[in-house]
Scaffold this motif. Sequence first.
Motif, PDB file in Angstrom:
ATOM      1  N   ALA A  59       0.836  -1.205   0.000  1.00 28.34           N
ATOM      2  CA  ALA A  59       0.000   0.000   0.000  1.00 28.34           C
ATOM      3  C   ALA A  59       0.868   1.252   0.000  1.00 28.34           C
ATOM      4  O   ALA A  59       0.572   2.232  -0.707  1.00 28.34           O
ATOM      5  N   LYS A  60       1.958   1.227   0.772  1.00 29.85           N
ATOM      6  CA  LYS A  60       2.869   2.368   0.815  1.00 29.85           C
ATOM      7  C   LYS A  60       3.554   2.601  -0.531  1.00 29.85           C
ATOM      8  O   LYS A  60       3.972   3.721  -0.844  1.00 29.85           O
ATOM      9  N   GLU A  61       3.662   1.543  -1.328  1.00 34.82           N
ATOM     10  CA  GLU A  61       4.254   1.670  -2.659  1.00 34.82           C
ATOM     11  C   GLU A  61       3.287   2.300  -3.665  1.00 34.82           C
ATOM     12  O   GLU A  61       3.675   2.599  -4.800  1.00 34.82           O
ATOM     13  N   GLY A  62       2.036   2.458  -3.243  1.00 33.78           N
ATOM     14  CA  GLY A  62       1.058   3.099  -4.112  1.00 33.78           C
ATOM     15  C   GLY A  62       0.063   2.165  -4.771  1.00 33.78           C
ATOM     16  O   GLY A  62      -0.770   2.592  -5.568  1.00 33.78           O
ATOM     17  N   HIS A  63       0.145   0.884  -4.442  1.00 36.02           N
ATOM     18  CA  HIS A  63      -0.803  -0.076  -5.011  1.00 36.02           C
ATOM     19  C   HIS A  63      -2.154   0.021  -4.300  1.00 36.02           C
ATOM     20  O   HIS A  63      -2.239   0.480  -3.150  1.00 36.02           O
ATOM     21  N   VAL A  64      -3.193  -0.419  -4.980  1.00 37.11           N
ATOM     22  CA  VAL A  64      -4.516  -0.554  -4.362  1.00 37.11           C
ATOM     23  C   VAL A  64      -4.558  -1.943  -3.740  1.00 37.11           C
ATOM     24  O   VAL A  64      -4.590  -2.951  -4.455  1.00 37.11           O
ATOM     25  N   VAL A  65      -4.549  -1.997  -2.420  1.00 33.57           N
ATOM     26  CA  VAL A  65      -4.406  -3.274  -1.720  1.00 33.57           C
ATOM     27  C   VAL A  65      -5.671  -3.597  -0.938  1.00 33.57           C
ATOM     28  O   VAL A  65      -6.123  -2.814  -0.101  1.00 33.57           O
ATOM     29  N   TYR A  66      -6.218  -4.761  -1.211  1.00 30.03           N
ATOM     30  CA  TYR A  66      -7.328  -5.296  -0.437  1.00 30.03           C
ATOM     31  C   TYR A  66      -6.762  -6.366   0.496  1.00 30.03           C
ATOM     32  O   TYR A  66      -6.298  -7.427   0.044  1.00 30.03           O
ATOM     33  N   GLY A  67      -6.775  -6.075   1.796  1.00 27.66           N
ATOM     34  CA  GLY A  67      -6.299  -7.020   2.798  1.00 27.66           C
ATOM     35  C   GLY A  67      -7.452  -7.863   3.291  1.00 27.66           C
ATOM     36  O   GLY A  67      -8.446  -7.331   3.785  1.00 27.66           O
ATOM     37  N   ALA A  68      -7.333  -9.175   3.146  1.00 23.74           N
ATOM     38  CA  ALA A  68      -8.444 -10.065   3.461  1.00 23.74           C
ATOM     39  C   ALA A  68      -8.161 -10.932   4.675  1.00 23.74           C
ATOM     40  O   ALA A  68      -7.037 -11.392   4.891  1.00 23.74           O
ATOM     41  N   ALA A  69      -9.203 -11.147   5.455  1.00 22.06           N
ATOM     42  CA  ALA A  69      -9.156 -12.059   6.603  1.00 22.06           C
ATOM     43  C   ALA A  69     -10.588 -12.391   6.984  1.00 22.06           C
ATOM     44  O   ALA A  69     -11.538 -11.740   6.516  1.00 22.06           O
ATOM     45  N   ARG A  88     -11.950 -12.029   9.955  1.00 22.43           N
ATOM     46  CA  ARG A  88     -12.500 -11.002  10.856  1.00 22.43           C
ATOM     47  C   ARG A  88     -12.030  -9.616  10.448  1.00 22.43           C
ATOM     48  O   ARG A  88     -10.842  -9.308  10.466  1.00 22.43           O
ATOM     49  N   LEU A  89     -12.990  -8.777  10.092  1.00 24.98           N
ATOM     50  CA  LEU A  89     -12.659  -7.425   9.640  1.00 24.98           C
ATOM     51  C   LEU A  89     -12.034  -6.581  10.741  1.00 24.98           C
ATOM     52  O   LEU A  89     -11.206  -5.710  10.463  1.00 24.98           O
ATOM     53  N   ASP A  90     -12.421  -6.819  12.007  1.00 24.39           N
ATOM     54  CA  ASP A  90     -11.906  -5.995  13.096  1.00 24.39           C
ATOM     55  C   ASP A  90     -10.389  -6.133  13.243  1.00 24.39           C
ATOM     56  O   ASP A  90      -9.715  -5.213  13.709  1.00 24.39           O
ATOM     57  N   LYS A  91      -9.835  -7.283  12.800  1.00 25.88           N
ATOM     58  CA  LYS A  91      -8.391  -7.477  12.897  1.00 25.88           C
ATOM     59  C   LYS A  91      -7.637  -6.748  11.794  1.00 25.88           C
ATOM     60  O   LYS A  91      -6.406  -6.738  11.776  1.00 25.88           O
ATOM     61  N   LEU A  92      -8.383  -6.159  10.864  1.00 29.14           N
ATOM     62  CA  LEU A  92      -7.755  -5.454   9.743  1.00 29.14           C
ATOM     63  C   LEU A  92      -7.829  -3.938   9.891  1.00 29.14           C
ATOM     64  O   LEU A  92      -7.287  -3.203   9.062  1.00 29.14           O
ATOM     65  N   ASN A  93      -8.482  -3.476  10.945  1.00 31.97           N
ATOM     66  CA  ASN A  93      -8.733  -2.036  11.088  1.00 31.97           C
ATOM     67  C   ASN A  93      -7.472  -1.187  11.074  1.00 31.97           C
ATOM     68  O   ASN A  93      -7.442  -0.105  10.488  1.00 31.97           O
ATOM     69  N   THR A  94      -6.406  -1.673  11.724  1.00 32.78           N
ATOM     70  CA  THR A  94      -5.193  -0.844  11.811  1.00 32.78           C
ATOM     71  C   THR A  94      -4.487  -0.716  10.467  1.00 32.78           C
ATOM     72  O   THR A  94      -3.640   0.164  10.286  1.00 32.78           O
ATOM     73  N   LEU A  95      -4.824  -1.572   9.511  1.00 31.50           N
ATOM     74  CA  LEU A  95      -4.223  -1.458   8.173  1.00 31.50           C
ATOM     75  C   LEU A  95      -4.789  -0.274   7.389  1.00 31.50           C
ATOM     76  O   LEU A  95      -4.183   0.175   6.411  1.00 31.50           O
ATOM     77  N   LYS A  96      -5.942   0.218   7.820  1.00 31.52           N
ATOM     78  CA  LYS A  96      -6.562   1.334   7.102  1.00 31.52           C
ATOM     79  C   LYS A  96      -5.668   2.570   7.080  1.00 31.52           C
ATOM     80  O   LYS A  96      -5.703   3.354   6.128  1.00 31.52           O
ATOM     81  N   GLN A  97      -4.851   2.736   8.130  1.00 31.72           N
ATOM     82  CA  GLN A  97      -3.991   3.924   8.204  1.00 31.72           C
ATOM     83  C   GLN A  97      -2.961   3.969   7.083  1.00 31.72           C
ATOM     84  O   GLN A  97      -2.420   5.018   6.759  1.00 31.72           O
ATOM     85  N   LYS A 103      -7.424  -1.572   2.063  1.00 31.60           N
ATOM     86  CA  LYS A 103      -8.879  -1.717   2.130  1.00 31.60           C
ATOM     87  C   LYS A 103      -9.232  -3.091   2.698  1.00 31.60           C
ATOM     88  O   LYS A 103      -8.987  -4.111   2.043  1.00 31.60           O
ATOM     89  N   PRO A 104      -9.784  -3.135   3.908  1.00 36.56           N
ATOM     90  CA  PRO A 104     -10.129  -4.426   4.511  1.00 36.56           C
ATOM     91  C   PRO A 104     -11.294  -5.080   3.780  1.00 36.56           C
ATOM     92  O   PRO A 104     -12.240  -4.410   3.357  1.00 36.56           O
ATOM     93  N   ILE A 105     -11.223  -6.395   3.639  1.00 38.39           N
ATOM     94  CA  ILE A 105     -12.319  -7.135   3.024  1.00 38.39           C
ATOM     95  C   ILE A 105     -12.453  -8.483   3.724  1.00 38.39           C
ATOM     96  O   ILE A 105     -11.462  -9.143   4.033  1.00 38.39           O
ATOM     97  N   SER A 106     -13.675  -8.868   3.998  1.00 43.90           N
ATOM     98  CA  SER A 106     -13.937 -10.132   4.682  1.00 43.90           C
ATOM     99  C   SER A 106     -13.817 -11.286   3.697  1.00 43.90           C
ATOM    100  O   SER A 106     -14.419 -11.261   2.615  1.00 43.90           O
TER     101      SER A 106
END
Length: 270
Positions: A22-32, A34-43, A47-50
Amino acid sequence: MSVILITGASSGIGYQTAEVLAKEGHVVYGAARRLDKLNTLKQYGVKPISLDVTNDESMEKAVSEIIKQEGRIDVLINNAGYGSYGAVEDVDLEEAKRQFDVNLFGMARLTQLVLPYMRAQQSGRIINTSSMGGRIVSYMGAWYHATKYAVEAFSDALRMETADFGIKVSLIEPGGIKTNWGFIAADHLEESAKGGAYEQQADKAANGMRKQYSSNMMSDPKIISKAMSKAVNSRHPRPRYLIGMGAKPLVFAKTILPTRAFDFIMKHAS
C-alpha cells in the motif's frame, strides 16, 4: 499501480506485506475472516475485506466486490495458512482435511475465481506463500508439510498453464521467520499427543520449536515482505523466492546428504 488481493492479512507476513504494498502506491485489499483485525491497516490505505478461504460463498463475494469497485484484479497473493503439527497416528483426519482446506484448496478456489479476469486482461500475478517446508520435512509435521509440498506442485503446474495468457506465478518459500506461527504449531503438536504413544517426543519437539521462535535466530518478517514486493513489481519475477533463516542451507543439505543422515538432523534439530 496494481490492484492486489492478499489473504491472511490480519497478522504476521500478510499484515506487513499489505502495509508495504500500500505504501508503494498499489490498491491493496487485505483479506481475513474477521474485519476488526484489519482495522489498523486502514492507516496505510489498505482496504479491509472479509474473506474465509474455507467458504466458497465468501470468496466469490470478495472477488465480485473488488471487480465491482476496481474493474480488475492484477495480483492475487495467497498467503492464508497455518501449521498443524502432530504424529500421523495422532492427528484426526478431520484436522488433516482442514489443514488442506486452508493451505491448499482455499488457495486453489480463489485462484480459479480470479483467473478469468486475469486471462481477459492478458496479465496478472499469482503469488503463493509456500515454505522451505515445501522442500524439506521437519519432525512430526507430516500434514503441514504435505500441504506445502502440494502448494509447490500446484504452483509449478499453474505457472506452466497460465504463461500463455501473460500470467506469472511465483512461490514464496520462507525459512524460519519471527512470527507466532511456531508457537501455534507447537500448541497443536502438544495437544495432538496428549495421553498417546508420542507424548514425550511431541513435548520435546514442541519445547524446541518454542525456543527457536523465542530466540534471535529467526528472520524478520520484513524480508518476506520485500520478496513479495519484488514478485509484484519486478518485470520478470522469479518462480521461487527461497529466503529466511535456514532456508537455503537446509534445502541444499537435503539435496546432497543421504536420506537417513538428513532425517537424523531434522529429528534432533530441537
